[in-house]
Design a protein around this motif. Structure first.
Motif, mmCIF file in Angstrom:
data_model
loop_
_atom_site.group_PDB
_atom_site.id
_atom_site.type_symbol
_atom_site.label_atom_id
_atom_site.label_comp_id
_atom_site.label_asym_id
_atom_site.label_seq_id
_atom_site.Cartn_x
_atom_site.Cartn_y
_atom_site.Cartn_z
ATOM 1 N N GLN A 1 0.833 -1.264 0.129
ATOM 2 C CA GLN A 1 0.160 0.133 -0.101
ATOM 3 C C GLN A 1 0.855 1.105 0.001
ATOM 4 O OE1 GLN A 1 -2.592 1.069 3.401
ATOM 5 N NE2 GLN A 1 -4.175 0.624 2.022
ATOM 6 N N LYS A 2 0.629 2.083 -0.876
ATOM 7 C CA LYS A 2 1.184 3.427 -1.023
ATOM 8 C C LYS A 2 0.838 4.455 0.159
ATOM 9 C CE LYS A 2 0.116 4.329 -5.215
ATOM 10 N NZ LYS A 2 -0.181 5.081 -6.183
ATOM 11 N N PHE A 3 1.912 5.250 0.429
ATOM 12 C CA PHE A 3 1.844 6.352 1.534
ATOM 13 C C PHE A 3 0.952 7.378 0.664
ATOM 14 C CE2 PHE A 3 5.026 3.879 3.714
ATOM 15 C CZ PHE A 3 4.555 3.932 5.109
ATOM 16 N N SER A 4 -0.217 7.745 0.933
ATOM 17 C CA SER A 4 -0.797 9.025 0.279
ATOM 18 C C SER A 4 -1.826 9.377 1.236
ATOM 19 C CB SER A 4 -1.322 8.367 -1.074
ATOM 20 O OG SER A 4 -2.461 7.552 -0.801
ATOM 21 N N ALA A 5 -2.656 10.448 0.775
ATOM 22 C CA ALA A 5 -3.692 10.998 1.608
ATOM 23 C C ALA A 5 -4.820 10.095 1.470
ATOM 24 C CB ALA A 5 -4.130 12.414 1.132
ATOM 25 N N GLU A 6 -5.159 9.526 0.236
ATOM 26 C CA GLU A 6 -6.223 8.869 -0.050
ATOM 27 C C GLU A 6 -6.059 7.357 0.956
ATOM 28 O OE1 GLU A 6 -7.048 7.698 -4.038
ATOM 29 O OE2 GLU A 6 -9.091 8.081 -3.626
ATOM 30 N N ASN A 7 -5.029 6.956 1.191
ATOM 31 C CA ASN A 7 -4.610 5.765 1.920
ATOM 32 C C ASN A 7 -4.288 5.892 3.451
ATOM 33 O OD1 ASN A 7 -5.006 3.953 -0.298
ATOM 34 N ND2 ASN A 7 -2.825 4.107 -0.656
ATOM 35 N N ALA A 8 -4.593 7.123 3.722
ATOM 36 C CA ALA A 8 -3.888 7.776 5.051
ATOM 37 C C ALA A 8 -5.312 6.915 6.485
ATOM 38 C CB ALA A 8 -4.056 9.132 5.397
ATOM 39 N N ASP A 9 -4.624 6.828 7.571
ATOM 40 C CA ASP A 9 -5.550 6.724 8.750
ATOM 41 C C ASP A 9 -6.339 7.703 8.708
ATOM 42 O OD1 ASP A 9 -4.864 3.837 9.531
ATOM 43 O OD2 ASP A 9 -2.721 5.126 9.558
ATOM 44 N N THR A 10 -8.053 7.475 8.796
ATOM 45 C CA THR A 10 -8.678 8.641 8.596
ATOM 46 C C THR A 10 -9.718 8.542 9.904
ATOM 47 O OG1 THR A 10 -8.407 8.965 6.537
ATOM 48 C CG2 THR A 10 -10.515 10.076 7.708
ATOM 49 N N ILE A 11 -9.848 9.637 10.761
ATOM 50 C CA ILE A 11 -10.462 9.562 11.957
ATOM 51 C C ILE A 11 -11.895 10.373 11.883
ATOM 52 C CG2 ILE A 11 -10.714 9.949 14.349
ATOM 53 C CD1 ILE A 11 -7.605 9.548 14.360
ATOM 54 N N GLN A 12 -13.066 9.853 12.102
ATOM 55 C CA GLN A 12 -14.137 10.365 12.012
ATOM 56 C C GLN A 12 -14.733 11.255 13.414
ATOM 57 O OE1 GLN A 12 -16.325 10.863 9.068
ATOM 58 N NE2 GLN A 12 -17.526 12.388 10.057
ATOM 59 N N VAL A 13 -14.888 12.342 13.203
ATOM 60 C CA VAL A 13 -15.480 13.211 14.379
ATOM 61 C C VAL A 13 -16.869 13.604 14.178
ATOM 62 C CG1 VAL A 13 -14.882 15.034 16.169
ATOM 63 C CG2 VAL A 13 -13.049 13.821 15.073
ATOM 64 N N SER A 14 -17.824 13.346 15.159
ATOM 65 C CA SER A 14 -18.988 13.807 14.861
ATOM 66 C C SER A 14 -19.482 14.549 16.243
ATOM 67 C CB SER A 14 -20.183 12.569 14.862
ATOM 68 O OG SER A 14 -19.594 11.614 13.825
ATOM 69 N N VAL A 15 -20.492 15.624 15.633
ATOM 70 C CA VAL A 15 -20.965 16.668 16.799
ATOM 71 C C VAL A 15 -22.089 16.463 17.260
ATOM 72 C CG1 VAL A 15 -21.166 19.228 17.451
ATOM 73 C CG2 VAL A 15 -19.308 18.331 15.602
ATOM 74 N N LEU A 16 -22.162 16.198 18.551
ATOM 75 C CA LEU A 16 -23.835 15.976 19.218
ATOM 76 C C LEU A 16 -23.964 17.173 20.286
ATOM 77 C CD1 LEU A 16 -23.062 12.202 19.845
ATOM 78 C CD2 LEU A 16 -24.026 13.046 17.757
ATOM 79 N N LEU A 17 -25.174 17.572 19.987
ATOM 80 C CA LEU A 17 -25.817 18.480 21.006
ATOM 81 C C LEU A 17 -26.584 17.857 22.065
ATOM 82 C CD1 LEU A 17 -26.299 21.454 18.759
ATOM 83 C CD2 LEU A 17 -24.481 21.162 20.246
ATOM 84 N N ASN A 18 -26.186 18.111 23.252
ATOM 85 C CA ASN A 18 -27.075 17.668 24.407
ATOM 86 C C ASN A 18 -27.874 18.810 25.058
ATOM 87 O OD1 ASN A 18 -28.168 16.454 26.782
ATOM 88 N ND2 ASN A 18 -26.282 16.168 27.902
ATOM 89 N N ASN A 19 -29.249 18.765 24.609
ATOM 90 C CA ASN A 19 -30.023 19.951 25.132
ATOM 91 C C ASN A 19 -31.002 19.480 26.178
ATOM 92 O OD1 ASN A 19 -29.331 21.918 23.434
ATOM 93 N ND2 ASN A 19 -30.245 21.013 21.562
ATOM 94 N N SER A 20 -30.847 18.154 26.654
ATOM 95 C CA SER A 20 -31.524 17.836 27.799
ATOM 96 C C SER A 20 -30.762 17.325 28.983
ATOM 97 C CB SER A 20 -32.548 16.690 27.168
ATOM 98 O OG SER A 20 -31.825 15.827 26.651
ATOM 99 N N GLU A 21 -30.487 18.091 29.742
ATOM 100 C CA GLU A 21 -29.713 17.745 30.884
ATOM 101 C C GLU A 21 -30.658 17.387 32.061
ATOM 102 O OE1 GLU A 21 -26.733 20.934 32.423
ATOM 103 O OE2 GLU A 21 -27.386 22.092 30.642
ATOM 104 N N LYS A 22 -29.939 16.524 32.874
ATOM 105 C CA LYS A 22 -30.603 15.894 34.168
ATOM 106 C C LYS A 22 -30.879 16.807 34.971
ATOM 107 C CE LYS A 22 -29.338 11.006 33.594
ATOM 108 N NZ LYS A 22 -28.554 9.951 34.288
ATOM 109 N N SER A 23 -31.926 17.064 35.773
ATOM 110 C CA SER A 23 -32.342 17.798 36.743
ATOM 111 C C SER A 23 -32.420 17.312 38.084
ATOM 112 C CB SER A 23 -33.531 18.789 36.420
ATOM 113 O OG SER A 23 -33.869 19.655 37.493
#
Length: 650
Positions: free
Chosen positions: A266-288
Motif C-alpha cells: 500500500q502506497k503512502f498517500s492521503a487517500e490511504n491515510a488513517d482517517t478518524i471521524q469526528v461527529s458533533v452532538l448537542l445535548n439539550n436535555s440535561e438531567k435535573s
C-alpha cells in the motif's frame, strides 16, 4: 546560527515560475514536523494595488479556507532578479503577519522561527535559505544545510493521520421588513452564536475510526466540551506513546483509532491515510435534580418580520500527528477548522443574504505534486463549466502550481476517504468497474541501461479481446485500444461518457459519414485515422498522427514519444499491418539510442488475472529487436501512431 540548524524540504520542488518573471510564494509546514520543514509552497496571487507587496487580508481569507488545520505558513519564498536579503526580510515579516491573521491573532509568534528563501533568476543559482529566529530580531541568518527528503509521502503519512468532521447547520434569521439592514446584523450574531456553541461545555464530540480491518475496531470515544482544553498551544502539547491506553481522554492518542498494520504494497498517500471521524452532538436535555415542567417562552414581534433560513454544510479535514492526544486534535484542529469554515461561508453568503443564497459546499482534493490535501469551497448554484467557476479553478491552479490543461480540482477529482478495504490490490480496480486498472504498475524493469522512463500520466482501464462476453478476436484490437484510451480520459475526468461499445464506435463513424450504414454490426477493422475521428466526435479530443513507412522507423521516434508522455501523458495507439497495440511509455537512453516500449496488448483473450497478464507479457516492455533477433515492429508494414492531445481545460 547553530551548526545543526537545517531546512528540510519535502515537496519535490519549489514552485519556480514557468516564465522568467519574479514571484512570491508562501512556505507551508506543520507543527507536527521537525522545525523548519517545508511540505509545500503556494503562490501569493493577491497583491496591493499600490505596490507588489502581498495583500495579506485577501491572502488570509483564501488560505484559511484552503489549508487544512495542522498546516501553517512557516515562511516565504521570493523569486527575483537581483540578490537582495532585504527582500527576504520583508518576505519573512509578511509571512509572520499572514500567520497572525490566519490564527485570528491567537498565536504568539514572537519566538517562532520563520524561513525565508530567495532565488535570483538572472544568476540561476540554487535557492538560498535564511532563518529569522524571532519577530523582534531584524537579522536573518543564512542556512547552509538543506535536506531533501527521499520519501516525503512516507515522512508525512507514516506518523500522521487525517481527522474529518461534517456538521450540517440550519438556523432561522428573523428581521424587520422595514429595516432589511438589520438582517445582516442578526445574521452575523446568529453565526457567532453557532461558532460559540461548538465550544459549549454541553457539546459532545464522538470520535471513531473510518477504516476497519475487521468488525472489531476500537470503540468510539466520547469527548465533552467541558473536558476540552482550548488554551494550550499545539507546539506545547505533550505527545503520547502510540500504544497508550486508558479511560482518560488526555491519554488516548490519535493512533488508537489508526490501523496497527497495513499491507506492504500500500502506497503512502492521503487517500490511504488513517482517517478518524469526528461527529458533533448537542445535548439539550440535561438531567435535573428535581422534576420540573417544560417551559415555552413566547416573545411577540413588535413589527412585521420576515424569516430567512440559512443553511451551511460544514466539512473539515485536519492533519495531526498520530501521537497527539485525541482531545487536543478536537480542540485545537477540528473546532477551529469548523469555526473558520463557518466564517468563510458566512462571508460568501452575506452579499446575497436577502436574495438567492449560494449553495456552498466544501470539497477536499489532493492534486498531483501536492503532498497534503487542500479544501475548496465551491458554489453549486451553477454548473462546473460556468465561467465564474472556471476562473475560480484557474486561480487555484495558479496558486498551487498546477498545469492549466487538465481538470484536477473538479468535483469528480474529490479525495475519496470512504475506502474500507485496506488489503489486496483495491487500487487496481476502479470503483464501479470490473476492468483492471493501471496494470503496468507491477511489471519488471525494461532492461535499458541508463535509460529515462516516460510513462502514461494517470489511470486507465485494460480493454482486450473477449471482454463483456463479446467475441472480437481477430478484428477488434483497435477498438479495444480506443476503449483503453477513452477510459483514460474518463478517469482523468475530461469526460463523463461511458466507454463506447464496438457498435457505438461504428455508429459514430457512420454519423460523420466516414463509413456506410452497413458498417454497423460488421467485423471490419479500424485504424488510427478512424480512432482520431471517434475521439473528436465523442470527446472533442484532437490527435496527432505519426505516419511511418516501416516498423524499423519506430525506434527513431522514441525521443518524440518520450516528449509526448512527458507533456501530454495520454496512451498512444500503434497500428501496423493488421495489429494494433496501446503504448503506455518508453524507456530511452539518449546517449546510446537504446530504447524499450511499454506495450499493452489488446489481443489477450484470458480472464482479468493480473499475474497472468504480467507474466504472459501481455503488458510489458518490448525491445524493437529482442535478444533472439526478432523484430517486434514489422519492417515490411506501414505504421500509424495516434497521439491523443489533452484538452486545454481545468
Amino acid at each position: 546560527m547553530e551548526e545543526n540548524t537545517s531546512v528540510r524540504v519535502l515537496c519535490p520542488k519549489l514552485l519556480l515560475p514557468h516564465k522568467n518573471e519574479p514571484g512570491f510564494q508562501w512556505l507551508i509546514g506543520s507543527p507536527f514536523f521537525p522545525p523548519l520543514t517545508i511540505i509545500s509552497t503556494v503562490r501569493c496571487i493577491h497583491t496591493l494595488s499600490t505596490s507588489d507587496a502581498p495583500d495579506l487580508l485577501k491572502e488570509s481569507e483564501d488560505l484559511r479556507a484552503l489549508l487544512l488545520k495542522g498546516f501553517d505558513v512557516i515562511g516565504a519564498f521570493v523569486i527575483g532578479k537581483s540578490d537582495s536579503e532585504s527582500k527576504v526580510r520583508e518576505a519573512i515579516d509578511a509571512a509572520r503577519r499572514l500567520r497572525k491573521l490566519l490564527s485570528n491573532g491567537g498565536e504568539d509568534l514572537e519566538n517562532k522561527e520563520m524561513i525565508g528563501a530567495y532565488v535570483d533568476l538572472n544568476s540561476k543559482t540554487d535557492i538560498r535559505f535564511f532563518v529569522s529566529k524571532s519577530a523582534s530580531s531584524t537579522s536573518i541568518e543564512p542556512v547552509n544545510s538543506v535536506v531533501h527528503e527521499e520519501k516525503p509521502e512516507k515522512f508525512v503519512w507514516e506518523t500522521g493521520c487525517l481527522l474529518r468532521c461534517e456538521v450540517p447547520i440550519r438556523f432561522p434569521v428573523y428581521f424587520p421588513v422595514n429595516s432589511p439592514i438589520d438582517a445582516e446584523k442578526i445574521y452575523w450574531r446568529a453565526t457567532e452564536a453557532v461558532a460559540a456553541k461548538l465550544k459549549d461545555p454541553q457539546v459532545v464530540y464522538m470520535v471513531e475510526t473510518i477504516r476497519k480491518t475487521s468488525a472489531e475496531g476500537p470503540k468510539p470515544l466520547i469527548l465533552r466540551g467541558a473536558e476540552l482544553d482550548f488554551q494550550t498551544d499545539v507546539s506545547n502539547i505533550k505527545l503520547l506513546d502510540k500504544d497508550a491506553q486508558g479511560s482518560d481522554p488526555k491519554c488516548i492518542p490519535c493512533a488508537h483509532f489508526c490501523l496497527k498494520s497495513k499491507p506492504d504494497s500500500q502506497k503512502f498517500s492521503a487517500e490511504n491515510a488513517d482517517t478518524i471521524q469526528v461527529s458533533v452532538l448537542l445535548n439539550n436535555s440535561e438531567k435535573s435534580l428535581k422534576s420540573i415542567a417544560p417551559v415555552a417562552e413566547y416573545v411577540p414581534a413588535l413589527e412585521e418580520a420576515r424569516l430567512l433560513v440559512v443553511s451551511f454544510k460544514l466539512e473539515v479535514l485536519c492533519y495531526a500527528a498520530k501521537d497527539i492526544p485525541v482531545m487536543y486534535a478536537v480542540s485545537k484542529l477540528i473546532i477551529p477548522g469548523l469555526v473558520d469554515q463557518l466564517n468563510s461561508m458566512k462571508n460568501l453568503i452575506l452579499p446575497n443574504l436577502l436574495t438567492e443564497h449560494p449553495q456552498l459546499r466544501p470539497y477536499h482534493f489532493n492534486p498531483p505534486g501536492v503532498l497534503h490535501p487542500i479544501t475548496v469551497i465551491y458554489e453549486l448554484n451553477y454548473g462546473e463549466t460556468e465561467m465564474k467557476q472556471v476562473e475560480i479553478r484557474k486561480s487555484l491552479h495558479l496558486r498551487l502550481g498546477l498545469p492549466f490543461d487538465r481538470p484536477l480540482l473538479r468535483i469528480a477529482n474529490v479525495l475519496d476517504l470512504s475506502t474500507t478495504n485496506v488489503g489486496g490490490r483495491s487500487d487496481s480496480i476502479r470503483k464501479g468497474s470490473t476492468f483492471l486498472k493501471d496494470v503496468h504498475i507491477e511489471i519488471p524493469s525494461s532492461g535499458v541501461s541508463g535509460g529515462s522512463m516516460s510513462l502514461v500520466q494517470g489511470s486507465y482501464e485494460y480493454y482486450h479481446y473477449l471482454q463483456d462476453g463479446f467475441n472480437d478476436s481477430g478484428w477488434g484490437c483497435a477498438y479495444r485500444s480506443l476503449q483503453t484510451i477513452i477510459s483514460w480520459f474518463r478517469l482523468q475526468h475530461y469526460t463523463s461518457i461511458d466507454v463506447p461499445s464496438h457498435r457505438e464506435i461504428q455508429q459514430s463513424l457512420v454519423e460523420i459519414d466516414d463509413k456506410d450504414p452497413s458498417f454497423i454490426g460488421s467485423r471490419e477493422w479500424i485504424g488510427a485515422i478512424e480512432l482520431s475521428f471517434v475521439l473528436d466526435k465523442l470527446l472533442g479530443v484532437s490527435c496527432k498522427v505519426m505516419n511511418l513507412r516501416s516498423g524499423a522507423e519506430v525506434p527513431e521516434k522514441c525521443r518524440e514519444l518520450a516528449l509526448h508522455f512527458e507533456n501530454q501523458g495520454t496512451p498512444i495507439m500503434i497500428g501496423g499491418g493488421v495489429l494494433a497495440y496501446t503504448l503506455l511509455g518508453v524507456d530511452y537512453n539518449e546517449a546510446s539510442g537504446d530504447c524499450a516500449f511499454l506495450i499493452l496488448d489488446p489481443h489477450y483473450t484470458g480472464n482479468d488475472d493480473l499475474k497472468k497478464i504480467v507474466n504472459g507479457g501481455w503488458c510489458g516492455w518490448k525491445k524493437a529487436v529482442d535478444s533472439k533477433g526478432k523484430s517486434f515492429f514489422l519492417h515490411d508494414k506501414f505504421y500509424n501512431l495516434l497521439l491523443p492531445q489533452r484538452p486545454n481545460m481545468v
